[in-house]
Scaffold this active site. Structure first.
Site, PDB file in Angstrom:
ATOM      1  N   LEU A  33       0.480  -1.491  -0.401  1.00  0.00           N
ATOM      2  CA  LEU A  33      -0.202   0.474  -0.019  1.00  0.00           C
ATOM      3  C   LEU A  33       0.995   1.168   0.018  1.00  0.00           C
ATOM      4  O   LEU A  33       1.673   1.394   0.393  1.00  0.00           O
ATOM      5  CB  LEU A  33      -0.655   0.249   1.138  1.00  0.00           C
ATOM      6  CG  LEU A  33      -1.931   0.507   1.646  1.00  0.00           C
ATOM      7  CD1 LEU A  33      -3.389   1.140   0.321  1.00  0.00           C
ATOM      8  CD2 LEU A  33      -2.247   1.167   2.860  1.00  0.00           C
ATOM      9  N   HIS A  44      14.607  -0.064  -0.423  1.00  0.00           N
ATOM     10  CA  HIS A  44      13.692   0.108  -1.390  1.00  0.00           C
ATOM     11  C   HIS A  44      14.693  -0.278  -2.691  1.00  0.00           C
ATOM     12  O   HIS A  44      14.893   0.086  -3.257  1.00  0.00           O
ATOM     13  CB  HIS A  44      13.416   1.622  -1.870  1.00  0.00           C
ATOM     14  CG  HIS A  44      11.613   1.415  -2.266  1.00  0.00           C
ATOM     15  ND1 HIS A  44      10.999   1.774  -1.806  1.00  0.00           N
ATOM     16  CD2 HIS A  44      11.801   1.207  -3.470  1.00  0.00           C
ATOM     17  CE1 HIS A  44       9.709   2.235  -2.168  1.00  0.00           C
ATOM     18  NE2 HIS A  44      10.326   1.473  -3.305  1.00  0.00           N
ATOM     19  N   LYS A  67       7.394  -1.882   5.717  1.00  0.00           N
ATOM     20  CA  LYS A  67       8.545  -2.252   4.821  1.00  0.00           C
ATOM     21  C   LYS A  67       9.118  -1.317   5.008  1.00  0.00           C
ATOM     22  O   LYS A  67       9.173  -0.125   4.444  1.00  0.00           O
ATOM     23  CB  LYS A  67       7.801  -2.910   3.555  1.00  0.00           C
ATOM     24  CG  LYS A  67       8.870  -2.770   2.052  1.00  0.00           C
ATOM     25  CD  LYS A  67       7.984  -3.447   0.612  1.00  0.00           C
ATOM     26  CE  LYS A  67       9.788  -3.546   0.064  1.00  0.00           C
ATOM     27  NZ  LYS A  67       9.568  -2.364  -0.625  1.00  0.00           N
TER      28      LYS A  67
HETATM   29  C1  LIG Z   1      11.559  -1.463 -10.713  1.00  0.00           C
HETATM   30  C2  LIG Z   1      11.183  -1.085  -9.152  1.00  0.00           C
HETATM   31  C3  LIG Z   1      10.258  -0.798  -8.909  1.00  0.00           C
HETATM   32  C4  LIG Z   1       9.332  -1.578  -7.085  1.00  0.00           C
HETATM   33  N1  LIG Z   1       8.440  -0.759  -7.135  1.00  0.00           N
HETATM   34  C5  LIG Z   1       8.198  -0.387  -5.630  1.00  0.00           C
HETATM   35  C6  LIG Z   1       6.835  -0.506  -5.166  1.00  0.00           C
HETATM   36  O1  LIG Z   1       5.822  -0.244  -5.902  1.00  0.00           O
HETATM   37  N2  LIG Z   1       6.297  -0.667  -3.788  1.00  0.00           N
HETATM   38  C7  LIG Z   1       7.411  -1.086  -2.756  1.00  0.00           C
HETATM   39  O2  LIG Z   1       7.228  -0.832  -1.739  1.00  0.00           O
HETATM   40  N3  LIG Z   1       8.453  -1.216  -3.593  1.00  0.00           N
HETATM   41  C8  LIG Z   1       8.806  -1.548  -4.296  1.00  0.00           C
HETATM   42  N4  LIG Z   1      10.194  -1.480  -4.904  1.00  0.00           N
HETATM   43  C9  LIG Z   1      10.831  -1.449  -3.890  1.00  0.00           C
HETATM   44  C10 LIG Z   1      10.694  -3.690  -4.350  1.00  0.00           C
HETATM   45  O3  LIG Z   1       9.989  -3.692  -3.462  1.00  0.00           O
HETATM   46  C11 LIG Z   1      12.395  -4.047  -3.365  1.00  0.00           C
HETATM   47  O4  LIG Z   1      12.319  -3.042  -1.960  1.00  0.00           O
HETATM   48  C12 LIG Z   1      13.670  -3.883  -4.395  1.00  0.00           C
HETATM   49  O5  LIG Z   1      13.491  -3.815  -5.070  1.00  0.00           O
HETATM   50  C13 LIG Z   1      15.111  -5.184  -2.911  1.00  0.00           C
HETATM   51  O6  LIG Z   1      16.054  -4.643  -4.364  1.00  0.00           O
HETATM   52  P1  LIG Z   1      16.679  -5.877  -5.447  1.00  0.00           P
HETATM   53  O7  LIG Z   1      15.993  -5.244  -6.472  1.00  0.00           O
HETATM   54  O8  LIG Z   1      18.177  -6.165  -4.999  1.00  0.00           O
HETATM   55  O9  LIG Z   1      16.140  -6.816  -4.655  1.00  0.00           O
HETATM   56  C14 LIG Z   1      11.147  -1.102  -6.005  1.00  0.00           C
HETATM   57  C15 LIG Z   1      11.914  -1.938  -7.250  1.00  0.00           C
HETATM   58  C16 LIG Z   1      12.240  -1.807  -8.082  1.00  0.00           C
HETATM   59  C17 LIG Z   1      13.934  -2.181  -8.574  1.00  0.00           C
END
Ligand SMILES: Cc1cc2nc3c(=O)[nH]c(=O)nc-3n(C[C@H](O)[C@H](O)[C@H](O)COP(=O)(O)O)c2cc1C
Length: 448
Positions: free
Chosen positions: A192, A341, A317
């Site tokens: 969310l 993130h 988170k």
């Molecule tokens: C392209 C992209 C979009 C993301 N969008 C969201 C999102 O909409 N909401 C969120 O809580 N985290 C988002 N994240 C963070 C991921 O949920 C996560 O925390 C992160 O990708 C973990 O790192 P890693 O990509 O190295 O595994 C996003 C990450 C990426 C790479």
């Protein structure tokens, strides 16, 4: 399984291909069989034949030796999608210090294997929020997944369910949350953001509950969107929301990926956000998400009304300190996720793995701890579990697969991590992920 013909967008529409009812592409039946199809009774010309030839072309294209590691998927994704889309997925905030450190930090932790131990079958199962998962990793929320591939969030959720794990759907989804939930046989959590204001969030929570989502994941590290410099240079904003004139300088990179462009256009172009529906106004268009996020900062006090409305388990988170972990517990979090993130928000914060020991200590067993950031191999997952995470969230590791090859790519990425885990545990002399602890790793002294 029924078969219908569809245009193969990856071949520029020149080559009619078969798809199963799930929309997965299957190989065309060999010419000698299709020519017989009119004389063979349809009862004979069915599932068994399809199964014989049913290994999808996409699955084969991502099999070994073409794709052996997640890094191979990254390279494939870079070749399939336009630079703006790839860099949106791959990039991080500002100098990308945290992004790099998220991956590098795993090198600081080394293993202490127990050799000459016979491990017959490794047990990779874990339990998160009361759900039995076949794997100690979940698929993280990835906004704009549908830009990477039309199957987007639906395909990723289905792949997670088939692998026996959970999928977390981002608020910034191109598919309806009901469709995503219906696609998966496993638990699906809803992530969310308060985009579109409280009324839109309340409506989404209500829909998520009715659709059968199992938990709410509240992301707390997006007071504003981090500045991802690659997105500015590639014209991500202009491409998403600009006029034709503003888009012009950035069009060559899009035109250089005709396969992606065809599939994007056949998918209907840029989707609105079907799960961010402002009452009386309809779905919020997928334009300036950064501005929308800046207007919708979540604070600890919001946890009150969210908890009352949701009533199910809540994961917070974006925790990086012991203090915030304690605060999340006080606000009733059933689990927390240690996360920066993926290095996309505040740059120069510690890597998630480095932040984990402090959080584990502060939590002192009072809540489940997840973590994400930089996971690219099974060894990374094992190290995080040794340091106290119940499970990890994989972000780019599966999203590269999605961008490279759709659902088949996500399946293969999951398979790579699963076999990595199995092999790592066997080599460590540890029969189960539940038995992993600090005794299996060397951690730099300064970390304690
Ligand atoms: C392209 C992209 C979009 C993301 N969008 C969201 C999102 O909409 N909401 C969120 O809580 N985290 C988002 N994240 C963070 C991921 O949920 C996560 O925390 C992160 O990708 C973990 O790192 P890693 O990509 O190295 O595994 C996003 C990450 C990426 C790479």
């Amino acid at each position: 399984m029924s078969i219908r013909f569809a245009v193969d967008v990856d071949s520029g529409g020149m080559n009619p291909r078969r798809r199963d009812t799930c929309g997965n592409q299957t190989d065309p039946l060999p010419r000698f069989l299709t020519s017989f199809s009119s004389v063979i009774p349809s009862t004979c010309f069915n599932e068994s034949l399809v199964l014989t030839y049913g290994m999808t072309r996409s699955s084969r294209s991502v099999a070994s030796p073409r794709v052996v590691s997640i890094a191979d998927f990254r390279a494939l994704a870079q070749r399939r999608v336009p630079r703006a889309v790839f860099d949106y997925l791959d990039g991080g905030a500002e100098g990308e210090v945290t992004l790099r450190e998220n991956c590098r930090v795993y090198d600081d932790v080394t293993f202490r294997p127990r050799h000459a131990v016979a491990v017959a079958d490794c047990n990779l199962c874990t339990r998160v929020l009361g759900f039995d998962l076949a794997l100690p990793f979940l698929l993280a929320p990835i906004g704009y997944s549908r830009l990477m591939h039309p199957v987007g969030e639906v395909g990723a959720a289905r792949a997670a369910g088939n692998a026996g794990t959970a999928y977390i759907l981002s608020t910034i989804s191109g598919h309806k949350l009901e469709d995503v939930k219906a696609a998966s046989t496993g638990p699906v959590f809803y992530q969310l953001y308060l985009m579109g204001g409280r009324a839109a969030a309340e409506a989404a929570i209500e829909r998520a509950r009715r659709a059968g989502f199992s938990a709410l994941v509240v992301t707390i590290d997006t007071a504003v969107a981090g500045i991802r410099e690659r997105d500015y240079r590639n014209g991500m904003k202009e491409l998403v929301s600009g006029s034709v004139f503003e888009k012009l300088p950035f069009l060559p990179q899009i035109l250089s990926r005709p396969g992606w462009l065809a599939s994007f256009l056949l998918d209907g172009g840029l989707p609105a956000l079907p799960n961010v529906v402002v009452p009386g106004k309809g779905p919020v268009p997928l334009v300036d998400v950064a501005a929308a996020l800046a207007e919708s900062t979540v604070t600890w006090s919001d946890l009150n009304w969210i908890r009352e409305l949701w009533r199910g388990p809540i994961v917070v988170k974006g925790i990086l300190t012991g203090e915030d972990a304690r605060r999340a517990i006080d606000e009733g979090a059933a689990a927390i996720s240690v996360s920066n993130h993926g290095g996309r928000q505040l740059d120069c914060v510690p890597s998630s793995l480095r932040a984990l020991p402090e959080v584990v200590k502060a939590v002192n067993g009072q809540t489940e701890i997840l973590m994400d950031g930089g996971i690219r191999r099974g060894t990374d997952i094992v190290k995080a579990l040794c340091l106290g995470a119940r499970a990890v969230l994989c972000g780019r590791a599966y999203a590269y697969g999605l961008a490279a090859a759709g659902e088949a790519g996500v399946n293969r990425a999951i398979e790579i991590l699963r076999t990595d885990l199995d092999r790592t545990l066997t080599l460590l002399g540890c029969a189960s992920v539940a038995e992993l602890d600090r005794s299996y790793v060397n951690v730099p002294r300064t970390w304690d």
